[in-house]
Structures are given as C-alpha cells and as structure tokens.
Design a protein around this motif. Sequence first.
Motif, PDB file in Angstrom:
ATOM      1  N   GLN A 165      33.597 -11.724   6.540  1.00  0.00           N
ATOM      2  CA  GLN A 165      32.681 -12.012   5.445  1.00  0.00           C
ATOM      3  C   GLN A 165      33.428 -12.632   4.272  1.00  0.00           C
ATOM      4  O   GLN A 165      34.668 -12.633   4.224  1.00  0.00           O
ATOM      5  CB  GLN A 165      31.967 -10.731   5.006  1.00  0.00           C
ATOM      6  CG  GLN A 165      31.268 -10.000   6.135  1.00  0.00           C
ATOM      7  CD  GLN A 165      30.393 -10.913   6.980  1.00  0.00           C
ATOM      8  OE1 GLN A 165      29.589 -11.679   6.450  1.00  0.00           O
ATOM      9  NE2 GLN A 165      30.552 -10.844   8.297  1.00  0.00           N
ATOM     10  N   ASP A 166      32.696 -13.142   3.300  1.00  0.00           N
ATOM     11  CA  ASP A 166      33.318 -13.865   2.183  1.00  0.00           C
ATOM     12  C   ASP A 166      34.182 -12.949   1.318  1.00  0.00           C
ATOM     13  O   ASP A 166      35.378 -13.151   1.187  1.00  0.00           O
ATOM     14  CB  ASP A 166      32.236 -14.532   1.327  1.00  0.00           C
ATOM     15  CG  ASP A 166      31.580 -15.698   2.061  1.00  0.00           C
ATOM     16  OD1 ASP A 166      32.236 -16.266   2.955  1.00  0.00           O
ATOM     17  OD2 ASP A 166      30.427 -16.027   1.744  1.00  0.00           O
ATOM     18  N   HIS A 167      33.543 -11.948   0.726  1.00  0.00           N
ATOM     19  CA  HIS A 167      34.306 -11.106  -0.197  1.00  0.00           C
ATOM     20  C   HIS A 167      34.038  -9.610  -0.008  1.00  0.00           C
ATOM     21  O   HIS A 167      34.937  -8.800  -0.176  1.00  0.00           O
ATOM     22  CB  HIS A 167      33.992 -11.484  -1.655  1.00  0.00           C
ATOM     23  CG  HIS A 167      34.299 -12.906  -1.991  1.00  0.00           C
ATOM     24  ND1 HIS A 167      35.583 -13.381  -2.077  1.00  0.00           N
ATOM     25  CD2 HIS A 167      33.470 -13.958  -2.238  1.00  0.00           C
ATOM     26  CE1 HIS A 167      35.555 -14.675  -2.386  1.00  0.00           C
ATOM     27  NE2 HIS A 167      34.294 -15.051  -2.494  1.00  0.00           N
ATOM     28  N   GLN A 168      32.794  -9.260   0.345  1.00  0.00           N
ATOM     29  CA  GLN A 168      32.424  -7.856   0.357  1.00  0.00           C
ATOM     30  C   GLN A 168      31.255  -7.617   1.302  1.00  0.00           C
ATOM     31  O   GLN A 168      30.557  -8.553   1.705  1.00  0.00           O
ATOM     32  CB  GLN A 168      32.074  -7.389  -1.059  1.00  0.00           C
ATOM     33  CG  GLN A 168      31.068  -8.280  -1.758  1.00  0.00           C
ATOM     34  CD  GLN A 168      31.080  -8.101  -3.266  1.00  0.00           C
ATOM     35  OE1 GLN A 168      31.868  -7.353  -3.815  1.00  0.00           O
ATOM     36  NE2 GLN A 168      30.173  -8.790  -3.950  1.00  0.00           N
ATOM     37  N   ILE A 169      31.067  -6.360   1.643  1.00  0.00           N
ATOM     38  CA  ILE A 169      29.978  -5.979   2.541  1.00  0.00           C
ATOM     39  C   ILE A 169      29.320  -4.699   2.024  1.00  0.00           C
ATOM     40  O   ILE A 169      29.877  -3.990   1.179  1.00  0.00           O
ATOM     41  CB  ILE A 169      30.470  -5.751   3.988  1.00  0.00           C
ATOM     42  CG1 ILE A 169      31.518  -4.619   4.038  1.00  0.00           C
ATOM     43  CG2 ILE A 169      31.003  -7.035   4.590  1.00  0.00           C
ATOM     44  CD1 ILE A 169      31.932  -4.238   5.451  1.00  0.00           C
ATOM     45  N   ASP A 188      39.518  -6.695  -1.116  1.00  0.00           N
ATOM     46  CA  ASP A 188      40.772  -6.341  -1.776  1.00  0.00           C
ATOM     47  C   ASP A 188      40.760  -4.915  -2.336  1.00  0.00           C
ATOM     48  O   ASP A 188      41.656  -4.530  -3.077  1.00  0.00           O
ATOM     49  CB  ASP A 188      41.094  -7.333  -2.895  1.00  0.00           C
ATOM     50  CG  ASP A 188      39.961  -7.428  -3.918  1.00  0.00           C
ATOM     51  OD1 ASP A 188      38.898  -6.818  -3.677  1.00  0.00           O
ATOM     52  OD2 ASP A 188      40.138  -8.107  -4.943  1.00  0.00           O
ATOM     53  N   GLU A 189      39.727  -4.133  -1.992  1.00  0.00           N
ATOM     54  CA  GLU A 189      39.647  -2.749  -2.458  1.00  0.00           C
ATOM     55  C   GLU A 189      39.180  -1.865  -1.301  1.00  0.00           C
ATOM     56  O   GLU A 189      38.084  -1.332  -1.311  1.00  0.00           O
ATOM     57  CB  GLU A 189      38.683  -2.615  -3.637  1.00  0.00           C
ATOM     58  CG  GLU A 189      39.100  -3.399  -4.872  1.00  0.00           C
ATOM     59  CD  GLU A 189      38.084  -3.287  -5.992  1.00  0.00           C
ATOM     60  OE1 GLU A 189      37.117  -2.526  -5.842  1.00  0.00           O
ATOM     61  OE2 GLU A 189      38.262  -3.965  -7.020  1.00  0.00           O
ATOM     62  N   ARG A 190      40.041  -1.716  -0.331  1.00  0.00           N
ATOM     63  CA  ARG A 190      39.628  -1.000   0.875  1.00  0.00           C
ATOM     64  C   ARG A 190      40.425   0.286   1.097  1.00  0.00           C
ATOM     65  O   ARG A 190      40.470   0.809   2.214  1.00  0.00           O
ATOM     66  CB  ARG A 190      39.759  -1.914   2.093  1.00  0.00           C
ATOM     67  CG  ARG A 190      41.169  -2.410   2.346  1.00  0.00           C
ATOM     68  CD  ARG A 190      41.249  -3.193   3.646  1.00  0.00           C
ATOM     69  NE  ARG A 190      40.686  -4.520   3.499  1.00  0.00           N
ATOM     70  CZ  ARG A 190      40.607  -5.394   4.497  1.00  0.00           C
ATOM     71  NH1 ARG A 190      41.038  -5.072   5.712  1.00  0.00           N
ATOM     72  NH2 ARG A 190      40.092  -6.582   4.302  1.00  0.00           N
ATOM     73  N   HIS A 191      41.029   0.811   0.036  1.00  0.00           N
ATOM     74  CA  HIS A 191      41.871   1.990   0.207  1.00  0.00           C
ATOM     75  C   HIS A 191      41.082   3.225   0.653  1.00  0.00           C
ATOM     76  O   HIS A 191      41.647   4.131   1.253  1.00  0.00           O
ATOM     77  CB  HIS A 191      42.641   2.292  -1.086  1.00  0.00           C
ATOM     78  CG  HIS A 191      41.782   2.328  -2.312  1.00  0.00           C
ATOM     79  ND1 HIS A 191      41.385   1.183  -2.947  1.00  0.00           N
ATOM     80  CD2 HIS A 191      41.253   3.366  -3.006  1.00  0.00           C
ATOM     81  CE1 HIS A 191      40.639   1.504  -4.001  1.00  0.00           C
ATOM     82  NE2 HIS A 191      40.543   2.815  -4.059  1.00  0.00           N
ATOM     83  N   ASN A 192      39.783   3.255   0.354  1.00  0.00           N
ATOM     84  CA  ASN A 192      38.955   4.392   0.774  1.00  0.00           C
ATOM     85  C   ASN A 192      38.031   4.036   1.942  1.00  0.00           C
ATOM     86  O   ASN A 192      37.092   4.776   2.227  1.00  0.00           O
ATOM     87  CB  ASN A 192      38.113   4.901  -0.402  1.00  0.00           C
ATOM     88  CG  ASN A 192      38.961   5.599  -1.451  1.00  0.00           C
ATOM     89  OD1 ASN A 192      39.943   6.276  -1.109  1.00  0.00           O
ATOM     90  ND2 ASN A 192      38.603   5.435  -2.708  1.00  0.00           N
TER      91      ASN A 192
END
Length: 333
Positions: A165-169, A188-192
Amino acid sequence: MNIAFLINQTHKEEPAFTTTVLALKAHKRGHTIFYIGLADFTYHNEHNIGAHCRVVDPSENIENQEQFLEKVRNKEKQYIDASQMDVLWLRYDPVLDMINRPWASPTALQFAQLIKRQGTWVINDPDKLVEATNKLYLEYFPKQIRPKTMITRSYQDVVDFLEKQDHQIILKPLTGSGGKNVFLVKKDERHNLKQTVEVITRDGYLLAQEYLPEAANGDIRFFLLDGDPVIIDGKYASVNRIQKKGDIRSNIHQGGSAEPADINDTILATVSQVTEKLKEDGMYFVGLDIVGDKIMEINVFSPGGLNLASTLNNVDYFNLVLDHIEKRVAERM
C-alpha cells in the motif's frame, strides 16, 4: 399489523436507537409491537414455532421513546406463535453476544429461517443473512466499489499487505461493529503491529483495508429500502459521520459527530452498483458506509442512524419506511 422486532436484549436498547423509534412510530400507527430477545424463541414442532415476547398493544398511551422502552422492559413475556407475526424484523447486533453468548445469534437466525418458511415476512431475509454475518459479504459485490482488502489471521500476511500500500492501512475485526478494535497502521510506525494483530485476531479473523485519503472527512451512512435510496423532497436518508480529532473512527458512539451529507453523482453511481444484488438477496433495509467512491461496509443486521438522518434533514424517514412495510404486508395477504 403485528410487527416483531428481534433484538439482543431489552436492557441493551436505548431511546435514540433506530429500532426504538421504528417500534414507537409503528405503535402510534395502531400496530401491535412484539419485542423478542435472541434467547426467547421456542420450537414445539414444525407447525408450532414462536417466541416469548414483550407485547405493546395499540391501545396503550405512550408519548416518547423513553416511555416506550420503560413500558417494554416492565412487560411480562407471553408466548406468541409465529403465525401471529405479520413481520419479523431482525434488528440485533451479532457482535454484542459473540463472546458471552456465542450460540445466541446463529440459533436465532435459524429460528428466523424456520419462521420465514411458515409464511412470515422476515426482514432482512435470514437465508441470505447467513452469507452476510460479517464483512466478507462486501466481497460479493463489484470490485470497483470495494477498497483493496485482505482477510487473514497471519501477521506476515498483514506485513506483506502493508508493504504493497502507499503509506498506511486500516486493521479491524472481520466480525465487528461500532468501531471497536479499529487501528490505523503506517508503514514507518509499525513497532506495535504484531501486538495489534494479536489483539484483533484473538476473537477471529482480521480485515485489512487500504486507507482512503477521503476518510479524513469521515464517512457517509446511506440508507436503502428494498434496493432503492430512501429519499424525501430530494433529501437522501444519509449522515456524514465525522471522527473526533485524533481518532480514525467516525462511529457516533465512539465520539464522532454528524452533519448533513452532500450526496453527489459519484456517491449515487457507487450506490447504484450494489442495489440490484441487495434487492435480490432480500436485504430490505440496509445502511451503506461510503468513503469517496468506495463502500467500506454493508450493514444488514441493525443499521442505525436513521434518527440522525431525519433530524439533520428535517424530514421523517421512519414514516416512509413504515408506509412501505404496510403496503408490502397488505400485498402479501
């Protein structure tokens, strides 16, 4: 006319619910109202199926929704044979009982199927509702009106989908309602991410969808009646639901707000691609959740918000719905 409303439980109903307003307005039009909980059905034999109902007679003087619910809750249940029901309207949320009473929704749906076979008009058609018990129902409709979607219980599948996907889901339960456990995940924010997947899949499958930029403006709940848009004086029964600041969910009871919806040609073109199948499936009263030119969900069990639509547009959609039902029942007799 005797009209039965199948709900989860009376103590879970609220005055502002679409079901409550429908029932009260039907009562004021001189109809007898039966309230049935998911655990109230009884099968004696193939010719004797019914339910222990809370009955509100037309002669009872009831002023408002609060008084109506109080009256219903104070009623002693009485057994009513299904042959006495002109309409059985399924107005319950399967998700509410998924954990504590997992047997309740599927068993009640089977009772509704049997009652339909006895000749009672059941809204929406229980035979097709079996296909529509979760968000997979949307996949039966044209690809162009659906957001990119993946359904899984695999963490790696979610990672792969996010990468494409482009940026987010958006992640949410396949079987869910009311905006519970809905998450926005950015590349870029997938730590959780792993913990998020575990939370959602604890109770079943997960649904991942592409994020649509138009969702920043909320979504539109759009009502259909017997396959057609509900419209009075050029005003469509619809609500633009806006999420509160810092939240991705536009559900009203999750803090979202409501305003009149601008129904343009794009929305009407999107709606037109699902109406025929919904009518063929016997999905008589439906709420579509629309973002841009995509339908995010098709709500076929207990779509709410008709009260808001009536208030925002200053028209009474409830009486239009009841007019239509009365006509259909008369035609069936």
